[in-house]
Design a protein around this motif. Structure first.
Motif, short mmCIF file in Angstrom:
data_model
loop_
_atom_site.label_atom_id
_atom_site.label_comp_id
_atom_site.label_asym_id
_atom_site.label_seq_id
_atom_site.Cartn_x
_atom_site.Cartn_y
_atom_site.Cartn_z
N UNK A 99 0.92 -1.15 0.19
CA UNK A 99 -0.14 -0.05 -0.06
C UNK A 99 0.77 1.19 -0.06
N UNK A 100 1.06 1.72 -0.96
CA UNK A 100 2.04 3.25 -1.32
C UNK A 100 0.95 4.20 -1.09
N UNK A 101 1.50 5.29 -0.45
CA UNK A 101 0.83 6.49 -0.04
C UNK A 101 1.45 7.78 -0.32
N UNK A 102 1.25 8.90 -0.76
CA UNK A 102 1.77 10.11 -1.11
C UNK A 102 0.75 11.09 -0.45
N UNK A 103 1.31 12.01 0.27
CA UNK A 103 0.38 13.03 0.80
C UNK A 103 1.17 14.34 0.97
#
Length: 397
Positions: A99-103
């Motif tokens: 689960x990659x995430x960018x914020x």
């Protein structure tokens, strides 16, 4: 005294609106957090040049002021699945869920004069800005943080040789995550530390294993302070190790472990650290005994000349029911490196008052010697509603 106490009322309003797009492959989450404090005092500070000391020129106890702050941002994440099948094995398949995430989040500079929250005075060397509602020095700037995180879960599936049985699923790794960030508005040292966390359970989920490490992307001096030089430019590797932790825990009474986990999960979700902290505060008088065994090894690369970089403290804690309404609680450990009993050693006695319980705890060793009386409700959701009376060793002199 109550007249001199700093009193305030805090408000926090979080807002988020997650939604899926592009055939539900991605989840985007705009968010806004608004915080406001109501203060009932104001400080007017100055510097006395004759005495070289800070003076409180005036302190208005009747003043009322609002101080607010907010930040807003957006994050996006998705899930990537990979499966490997085994043909001749007790394990039918291994599945990897990534689960990659960018914020991105933005926080304005609330120390600007236009907001009216900050005042200043000058000492012998510089101008010092302070929060006029708390009197504390403040150093602030706008922040624009890009956050990166990759979370991994590795699951397995056992082959069912008997057609009447369901396929058993299990987790090889509950969580393996790496996170960092980049502040686009900072004038130097834009990169955040790199954090790695791993947790899993073994022996039919009876033993919890966890590990974590903290790395600096910048070169650190002998005291562990960051410099402006990126580590990878003159060294072999991407980052420099700051600290690491390895832990193991097991509960020899699985019934209480199961009950406490169910009670605390609604409050803290899947955060194992917060679950452990909250579970230690819960006493179940219907269970005759409990015993938890823990072992933690910590490494600090910049512990100092007179300190050990490594620490290793095996410990155990639990309780024994004397009657349906009385319990004895205990907690102790041994510092292997320094060869001494851990300062967290504690023994206590507790009495059930139906919906409430009263507890006396005594810590007899180390610099944390103290005793404490606690009156608190038994419901896990009300653990913050309690009355404490403590007496530390330095109060005896």
């Amino acid at each position: 005294p109550w007249q001199n106490a700093q009193r305030s009322v805090s408000h926090n309003i979080p807002f988020s609106m997650p939604f899926k797009f592009f055939k539900n492959y991605f989840t985007i989450n705009p968010n806004l957090n608004y915080r406001e404090n109501w203060h009932f005092q104001e400080f007017d500070l100055g510097f006395n040049l004759a005495d070289s000391a800070l003076d409180t020129l005036s302190f208005s106890r009747s003043a009322f002021g609002r101080q607010f702050s907010y930040n807003f941002g957006v994050s996006i994440n998705t899930q990537v699945f990979g499966t490997y099948d085994f043909k001749l094995s007790k394990v039918k398949a291994i599945r990897h869920v990534m689960t990659p995430s960018v914020g991105f989040s933005y926080t304005p500079d609330f120390s600007k004069a236009s907001f009216g929250f900050v005042d200043s005075y000058r000492d012998t060397a510089r101008e010092i800005r302070y929060n006029k509602f708390t009197g504390q020095e403040i150093v602030s700037r706008p922040q624009g943080n890009l956050n990166f995180n990759i979370q991994n879960v590795i699951q397995g599936k056992k082959r069912a040789f008997d057609s009447t049985r369901n396929t058993d699923k299990f987790n090889l790794i509950d969580n393996l995550s790496i996170s960092s960030g980049y502040d686009i508005l900072a004038d130097s040292q834009n990169w955040s530390d790199l954090n790695a966390v791993m947790s899993t359970r073994v022996f039919n989920n009876k033993v919890n294993l966890n590990a974590s490490a903290n790395f600096s992307p910048y070169v650190l001096d002998a005291f562990g302070t960051k410099t402006n030089e990126l580590f990878f430019r003159n060294n072999t590797g991407l980052a420099q190790l700051r600290s690491a932790n390895f832990g193991m825990s097991a509960n020899l009474n699985p019934e209480i472990n199961k009950r406490n986990r169910e009670q605390t999960k609604d409050l803290v979700g899947n955060n194992q650290l917060l679950q452990t902290v909250l579970q230690r505060q819960l006493l179940d008088f219907s269970i005759p005994w409990s015993l938890s065994i823990n072992a933690n090894a910590n490494y600090n690369a910049f512990a100092g000349e007179f300190s050990n970089k490594w620490s290793f403290i095996p410990s155990f804690n639990g309780d024994i029911s004397l009657t349906p309404f009385w319990k004895i609680t205990y907690r102790t450990g041994y510092d292997v490196i320094n060869q001494q009993i851990a300062e967290t050693t504690e023994i206590g006695i507790a009495r059930s008052l139906h919906c409430w319980s009263i507890q006396f705890d005594w810590n007899p060793v180390g610099s944390r010697r103290q005793f404490a009386f606690t009156l608190k409700p038994n419901a896990s959701i009300l653990q913050d509603l309690k009355l404490n009376k403590r007496n530390y060793w330095w109060n005896l002199f």
